[in-house]
Every structure is written in C-alpha cells, then in structure tokens.
Design an enzyme around this catalytic site. Structure first.
Site, short mmCIF file in Angstrom:
data_model
loop_
_atom_site.label_atom_id
_atom_site.label_comp_id
_atom_site.label_asym_id
_atom_site.label_seq_id
_atom_site.Cartn_x
_atom_site.Cartn_y
_atom_site.Cartn_z
N CYS A 15 -0.28 4.15 2.20
CA CYS A 15 0.02 3.96 3.62
C CYS A 15 1.51 4.17 3.90
O CYS A 15 1.86 4.77 4.91
CB CYS A 15 -0.33 2.54 4.07
N ASP A 16 2.36 3.64 3.06
CA ASP A 16 3.76 3.46 3.47
C ASP A 16 4.80 4.27 2.70
O ASP A 16 5.97 4.26 3.07
CB ASP A 16 4.12 1.96 3.37
N CYS A 42 0.84 -1.20 0.00
CA CYS A 42 0.00 0.00 0.00
C CYS A 42 0.87 1.25 0.00
O CYS A 42 1.42 1.63 1.05
CB CYS A 42 -0.92 -0.02 1.22
#
Ligand code: NAP
Length: 316
Positions: free
Chosen positions: A137-138, A134
């Site tokens: 997200c990251d 993701c």
C-alpha cells in the site's frame, strides 16, 4: 427472542461491507455487526492508491465510509458493537452482543486480521504519519527516502526487498541473527544494494513529532542504544486473524487460526456459515481481494437461502 434474519454479517471491513452491499441488493435485509472499531485495517492507513476506481487515491477511512454508505443505501442495517459469542450448533444460528441475541439463517464471517503491532506508544501516535503495516500500500510514498522495516519473517524480507525499489535506503531491523524467513527471501534482501541488515536490535521508540524522523534501537547483546534516521517505519512482524470467537465452531488452520474455506467458495464446514476476506486469506490480504471475497460470500449465502426456501416449498 429476536426475529430470524436472512443473514448476519460479522465484521465491518471491505469484505463485510461488500457482502452487505450484495446481500442488501438481493433484498435479504442484512444486519452487519460491524464491530465497535468498524472499518478494519484501512482505518490505520492514509492514502489508498491501489483500489480500482479511485483514480486520484483516497484516504483509507474515507474509503471505508464510502463502502458503508453504499451498503446502507440499499438497506443494510448496522450495529456498531462487538460480537461477544456465537452459537452455530443449529439453524437459525445465534450471535450475541453481550446479553442481546441475534438469529439468522446464514452467517458471513468477515472479521479480518490484525497486523501485529510492536505496542509502542510512539508507534500508535505516528500511524499513517510514516508508520505503516503494508508495503504494497505505502512503499511508493517513500520514493528516494530512507525506510526502516522491522521483522525477520518472509513478510519483513519481502517488504524490505519491495520497498528497496522505491526508497534510497532500507534498514531491516531484526531482533535475532537467524531469520525465520526462508533462505531464498533472505538472499533476495541481501542482494539488494540499498538494504542494510541491522541484527540483534529491538526497536524501543519511533522518533518524530508529527512525522517519523528516526527509530531508536537497542542492541540485544551490548545493550547499546542508537538511532537510525528514517522517513518511514514499516512493521512487518506478522498478522493474526480475528478468529477467537469461531475456533470452537469453524475449521481453521491449527498453527495460524485462519479459517478454512472449501475450494473456490466461501463455505466453511458448517452449511450456511461463510467466511470472507482476510479472516480466511493470509496470502493476498488486499482490500480489493477482500471485497471480491465478500461479494462471493454474499452470492454463496444467497444461493444457500434460496435452496432452503426451495426445499421448504417442495416439502409442503
Ligand atoms: P512470521 O513468520 O510469524 O514472522 C514474524 C517475524 O517478526 C519473526 O521474525 C519474529 O521474530 C518477528 N517479531 C514478532 N514479534 C516481534 C516483536 N514484538 N518485535 C520484533 N520482532 C518481532 O510472520 P510473517 O513474516 O508475516 O509470515 C507469516 C506467514 O506468511 C509465514 O508462513 C510466511 O512464510 C508466509 N509468507 C510468505 C511469503 C512468500 O512466500 N512470498 C511472504 C510473506 C509471508 P522471531 O523470528 O525472533 O520470532
């Protein structure tokens, strides 16, 4: 034969636990059949920095425990097992875990989606240690670092372009020369100075002891093996909704299997069966949107149950 519950929630991720919280607070005594591997996709991420309310960030698994505890506090019950079959032919609906039957007047399906994995042992071992599924997200954990993205669809191109705003260098590894992604997405990737396309290559191993340090790739034309030094490895080869149990009952997109819900509601084609979260959303796929959708499903199911009660009262 079991008692008939108000609502059974199938799935233990952000959507399922939020539906459980709202249903429990509405005194509906929900049963959550959360899956043997409860928690969903957040169990394979590390820090979550984009869930509102956690100002300092939170580990994905800790956040899911928080979600679960909050629902439990208001009386949600949990069964940590996998549903093996459902029968939605009539109400009460039937849900089976092996030979055990559970019945309910309404059902919320929140089984989520799973990011496709390459299936490498090294990929599993380094999940959350540089291997991610993701970018939203990251990506920010890889500021000024080198990142490799694998895939050739819109997701991979979008993720490579997004990550290029943080990372010093992005390798986009794809197994062919042609892209499945739309031309505009490919152009965007190509126009980023720090994105390098590495084509006709398959990833054979994620290299690293404790954290990712390189990715070993094999050329599909020459068979030559080489290594790309990298700090992060993003797998962007698509997602599959966890809908196998429901395909005989619920309307779904023919090509992808994602469940179809009506308009802005979480209603499926069967009155009393609702779907929430990634199982019906391949566009946003965020914990916060899944949680919002779980809330909507609980409200929809609550309204459905109160209509049922009202009809039963006026019929007598
Ligand atoms: P996708 O279109 O199914 O593409 C998956 C890509 O991963 C393909 O290029 C495929 O290669 C590659 N792949 C699959 N398995 C692999 C393996 N084991 N090893 C190496 N490569 C592998 O998935 P997606 O990119 O997630 O897109 C899903 C849907 O969402 C699409 O309809 C897409 O248009 C849409 N989407 C849209 C946007 C946007 O418009 N902003 C953004 C993201 C996604 P091959 O091509 O060789 O099969």
């Amino acid at each position: 034969m079991s008692d008939v519950r108000n609502v059974i929630i199938i799935g233990g991720g952000p959507a399922g636990y939020t539906a459980a919280l709202y249903s429990a607070r509405a005194n509906l005594n929900p049963l959550v059949i959360e899956g043997f591997n409860w928690g969903g996709q957040l169990m394979i991420t590390s820090d979550v920095e984009n869930y509102p309310g956690y100002a300092d960030g939170v580990m994905g698994p800790v956040m899911m425990q928080d979600f679960r505890r909050q629902a439990e506090r208001f009386g949600a019950e949990f069964l940590t097992d996998d549903v093996t079959r459902v029968d939605f032919s009539e109400r009460p609906f039937r849900v089976y875990v092996g030979d055990d039957e559970y019945r309910a007047e309404s059902i919320i399906v929140a089984t989520g989606a799973s990011a496709r994995q390459l299936g490498l042992e090294s990929e599993l071992r380094l999940q959350g240690r540089g291997v991610s599924y993701c970018a939203t997200c990251d990506a920010s954990f890889f500021r000024d670092k080198v990142v490799t993205v694998v895939g050739g669809g819109d997701s991979a191109l979008e993720e490579a372009t997004f990550i290029s705003r943080f990372a010093s260098k992005v390798y986009l590894v794809h197994r062919r020369e042609e892209f499945r992604a739309s031309p505009i997405m490919v152009d965007r990737g190509r126009s980023a100075d720090n994105v390098e396309f590495v084509l006709n290559k398959v990833v054979e191993e994620v290299v690293g002891d404790g954290k990712v340090t390189a990715v070993r790739v094999r050329d599909t034309v020459t068979d030559e093996v080489s290594e790309l030094e990298t700090d992060g490895f993003f797998v962007a080869i698509g997602h599959d909704p966890n809908t196998a149990l429901f395909l005989d009952w619920l309307d779904h997109e023919a090509d992808t299997g994602y469940l179809v819900t009506k308009g802005k509601t979480t209603e499926t084609n069967i009155p009393g069966v609702f779907a929430a979260g990634d199982v019906q959303d391949h566009v946003y796929r965020q914990a916060v949107t899944a949680a919002g959708s779980g809330c909507a499903a609980a409200l929809d199911s609550e309204r459905f149950l109160s209509d049922l009660r009202h009809k039963a009262l006026t019929a007598t």
